[in-house]
Enzyme design. Structure first.
Site, short mmCIF file in Angstrom:
data_model
loop_
_atom_site.label_atom_id
_atom_site.label_comp_id
_atom_site.label_asym_id
_atom_site.label_seq_id
_atom_site.Cartn_x
_atom_site.Cartn_y
_atom_site.Cartn_z
N ASP A 233 0.91 -1.02 -0.03
CA ASP A 233 -0.02 0.06 -0.12
C ASP A 233 0.98 1.09 0.13
O ASP A 233 2.14 1.11 0.32
CB ASP A 233 -0.89 0.05 1.31
CG ASP A 233 -2.16 0.90 1.00
OD1 ASP A 233 -2.16 1.76 0.16
OD2 ASP A 233 -3.11 0.88 1.74
C1 BGC Z 1 -5.22 3.25 -0.08
C2 BGC Z 1 -5.20 2.42 -1.10
C3 BGC Z 1 -5.00 3.28 -2.37
C4 BGC Z 1 -3.66 3.90 -2.40
C5 BGC Z 1 -3.12 4.61 -3.53
C6 BGC Z 1 -3.76 4.27 0.05
O1 BGC Z 1 -3.81 5.33 0.91
O2 BGC Z 1 -4.85 2.52 1.32
O3 BGC Z 1 -6.44 1.77 -1.21
O4 BGC Z 1 -5.04 2.24 -3.58
O5 BGC Z 1 -3.50 4.87 -1.37
O6 BGC Z 1 -4.10 5.68 -3.87
#
Ligand code: BGC
Length: 757
Positions: A233
């Site tokens: 993530d």
């Molecule tokens: C989120 C993800 C997301 C990623 C990219 C993170 O903060 O938890 O779900 O895909 O950012 O935007």
């Protein structure tokens, strides 16, 4: 890119180049290596539409504008459809949009279990039930990937809250992990084969998800056969070399070379095997190659067409929760539409999934040609208290009409990625407005817009209730058609709506303390808890009404008795006995009423959705295999089926069973328990294999005599003695055996049980 090509590339890459492939080029691309013609691939947020940020933006929180796209119903809503085909279709549409916009991988679906109604991101997630969650996720993945676009099922693992999501340790026991939290990913990973998996920010039992070898390698790859790459993530990497060794191939977003240098250093110092780096590169290259080879340059993003698809999907994501003969509304009724969300619906949540919708249809616009409709705004959704002028106008409209439809819901800032909700209530102003309108207009219908359950203190005062969840940009049009009966509602709740937040099983342990959150409730999440405790709920899991009626008959099982390795066929006839065409969700639960294991009252093990014309009957069939009856045995670290009788229950919700069948199962392999000095006599007594040896073990034993009913005295003495005997470990037969048996003799008997000749 085949293996040979990848090997060739790897042999030409420097260690630095290999390390660079293991992290992003920027916020949204993988690293390219121009010298070797290794292309970059484009990742983009989703999953209920395309959030492709405009070039140059690093935003991963949905704060900066992205391209205009179509906002489909969010996960909370699509799960309510209980319709796999619908999700496949939605995936196909989104996959095509990705092709047209040159996006290679869309970041979703998000499949985390709804442990608490307060999780800020529940609107993105599917369910409190792992089977429903994983089936819905699998269907979306199948649809997207059929367009040769990759997905990234997320957030692996146990990311069930936003509070301290980047550091908190989710403390989850092995059985709950297997039966609930891993299971939400397992089916989708095994069946739909996502190209990538996104690991979560948090720790699990103390170890960061990003460097958790048990989950990333042992379970995901070795047990489930995952063959794509794992990405972090955004910002989830803790210790880059350790993470890579644990099975995290791609760090996102870029660390601008800083973590790549750590990989190089770790290899040079012998702390990380270069072979692990090669393996990570191989997996990234395989998918990067797949993306490049499958680019469809003819794809077109037709926003109007996709908006129409979003509306069709929304028909099945809106749950009818109450209907005291008030819906559908009649064209001739004088109707007052009241509430901010009638003119500006809340239809999506905040954060990385936020779509820049190219258009939004409100219910008022959708009904603009109907002459019998009035409108009053009623409240401002940024205010918590009543505005007297808006109230007066709303009451007047309600009184002048024959029916009032009140559009309520959670304002944007109530639920979003990044933080959890503080309570489970609607804004006080809305609760008060509903009560006041109900006092002047008894024919009141409430239409809710929220991504997660809310308390409804006014439920007995309203005649109708539609839960739209967050049903995407076409929600107003879909809602209008459902209100007026153009389509019959067919969605079902993918989660329990408790009466009060305090009833939720995670209540005492959410969101935990600074360091950790303990999942004390274990496997008893959602209906598994409420049903076991026989707690009254506002609306149960699986619940939802229709404008037509369905009846069930002829539940049949292919056998009365079977081995746990057999496949059991189950069929039931469903008839539409009402007057309107409609869809029914047929839910199959399995129960083990008598069990030595602490199990839920029943568990959803399959479901299907069918459409029936009035008077039409269809036979619905299911196939159940071992897993439908199994629990995770923490001693054997495996799925186990207890011998004995199981119930197959067909339900309209977890609280409304309409047909029950029974089957006796015997485990093929049997549960081979190894008896030892600390095994209890009671456990041995209940095992047919050990039982015949008990007499021998207890021979000449003084304690055994005290349970002889004919000789013993008072009933409580007998009870104490037999309880004692039940829990007595074999070794204690030395202490209570009057010196008649030696350890060697006891061990000899145990050996005979464990290894009969
Ligand atoms: C989120 C993800 C997301 C990623 C990219 C993170 O903060 O938890 O779900 O895909 O950012 O935007």
């Amino acid at each position: 890119m085949n293996n040979k090509m990848i090997n060739e590339l790897l042999s030409q890459m420097t260690l630095e180049e290999k390390a660079s492939l293991c992290s992003g080029k920027d916020a949204w691309h993988t690293q390219e290596i121009a010298r070797l013609a290794v292309p970059s691939s484009r990742l983009s947020d989703g999953p209920h539409g395309l959030r492709k940020t405009v070039a140059g933006t690093e935003d991963n929180l949905g704060l900066v504008e992205s391209i205009e796209a179509v906002c489909f119903p969010a996960g909370c809503a699509t799960a309510a459809s209980f319709n796999r085909e619908l999700l496949v279709k939605m995936g196909e549409v989104i996959g095509n949009e990705c092709q047209a916009e040159e996006v290679d991988i869309i970041l979703g679906p998000a499949v985390n279990i709804k442990r608490s109604p307060l999780c800020g991101r529940n609107f993105e997630y599917y369910s409190e039930d792992p089977l429903l969650a994983t089936e819905m996720a699998g269907a979306l993945i199948q649809g997207v990937q059929s367009q040769n676009i990759g997905t990234s099922i997320k957030h692996f693992l146990a990311n069930n809250q936003e509070t301290r999501r980047m550091t908190v340790s989710a403390e989850v026991d092995e059985r709950a992990l297997r039966e609930i939290y891993l299971a939400a990913f397992e089916g989708a990973v095994k069946k739909a084969k996502p190209w990538t998996v996104m690991c979560s920010y948090n720790r699990i039992n103390g170890t960061y998800a990003a460097e958790n070898h048990l989950f990333l390698t042992k379970i995901l790859r070795e047990e489930w056969g995952f063959d794509g790459y794992v990405m972090s993530d955004w910002g989830a990497v803790n210790d880059r070399p350790a993470d890579l060794a644990a099975g995290l191939e791609l760090e996102m977003p870029s660390s601008y070379g800083i973590n790549d240098a750590l990989i190089v250093k770790a290899v040079q110092e012998g702390r990380l095997n270069e072979a692990d780096v090669d393996e990570a590169c191989r997996r990234v290259l395989e998918i990067v190659g797949r993306c490049q080879e499958n680019r469809d340059r003819s794809a077109v993003f037709d926003r109007e067409k996709d908006h129409a698809a979003a509306k069709e999907i929304a028909y099945e994501t809106i749950v009818l929760l109450k209907n005291d003969q008030i819906l559908p509304l009649k064209e001739t009724d004088k109707i007052a539409m009241i509430g901010h969300y009638a003119m500006a619906p809340r239809y999506q949540g905040g954060g990385s999934s936020h779509i820049n919708s190219h258009k939004v249809a409100s219910v008022l616009e959708a009904l603009k040609d109907k002459p019998m409709i009035s409108f009053a705004r009623g409240y401002d959704d940024r205010q918590e208290t009543i505005d007297e002028a808006l109230l007066a106008e709303a009451l007047q409209a309600a009184k002048a009409a024959e029916v009032a439809v009140f559009f309520a819901g959670l304002p944007d800032h109530y639920e979003s990625e990044g933080y959890d909700r503080e309570h489970m209530r609607l804004p006080a102003v809305q609760n008060e407005m509903i009560e006041k309108i109900a006092a002047v207009q008894p024919n009141i219908v409430v239409v809710l817009h929220n991504g997660s359950p809310v308390e409804m203190p006014w439920i007995d005062k309203v005649k109708g209730l539609l839960e739209t969840y967050l049903s995407g940009e076409a929600v107003g049009e879909a809602c209008a058609d459902l209100l007026f009966g153009k389509v019959s509602p067919s969605a079902r709740l993918p989660e329990t709506f408790p009466l009060r937040l305090e009833d939720n099983p995670s209540y005492l342990n959410f969101p935990g303390d600074k360091e950790r959150v303990v999942y004390q409730e274990g496997i008893f999440v959602g209906y598994r808890y409420y049903d076991k405790k026989k707690l009254p709920v506002l609306f149960p899991f699986g619940y939802g009404l229709s404008y037509t009626e369905f009846q069930y008959a002829n539940l049949k099982l292919s056998a009365d008795a079977a081995k746990d390795t057999d496949v059991i066929q189950v069929s039931v006839d469903v008839t539409n006995t009402g007057r309107m065409k409609g869809k029914e969700v047929v839910q199959l639960y399995v129960a083990k009423p008598v069990s030595a294991v602490n199990r839920p009252e029943q568990e959803l093990r399959d479901f299907t959705k069918i459409e029936l014309a009035p008077g039409e009957t269809r036979t619905v069939s299911f196939e159940l295999s071992k897993r439908a009856f199994a629990y995770w045995d923490v001693n054997q670290h495996d799925w186990c089926v207890e011998a004995g009788e199981y119930e197959i229950r067909i339900g309209k919700s977890s609280r409304d069973m309409v047909a029950t069948g029974k089957i006796k199962l015997s485990p093929e392999k049997g549960q081979k328990v190894v008896y030892h000095m600390n095994s209890t006599l009671g456990d041995m007594m209940r095992d047919e294999r050990a039982k015949p040896y008990l007499q021998e073990l207890l021979k000449d034993n003084t304690l055994a005599g005290t349970t002889d009913l004919s000789e013993a005295g008072a009933k409580e003495h007998q009870d104490i003695a037999s309880a004692m005997l039940n829990d007595l470990p074999v070794r204690a037969l030395i202490s209570f055996g009057g010196g008649k048996k030696t350890f060697a003799e006891l061990q000899e008997i145990l050996d005979q049980i464990n290894h009969p000749s």
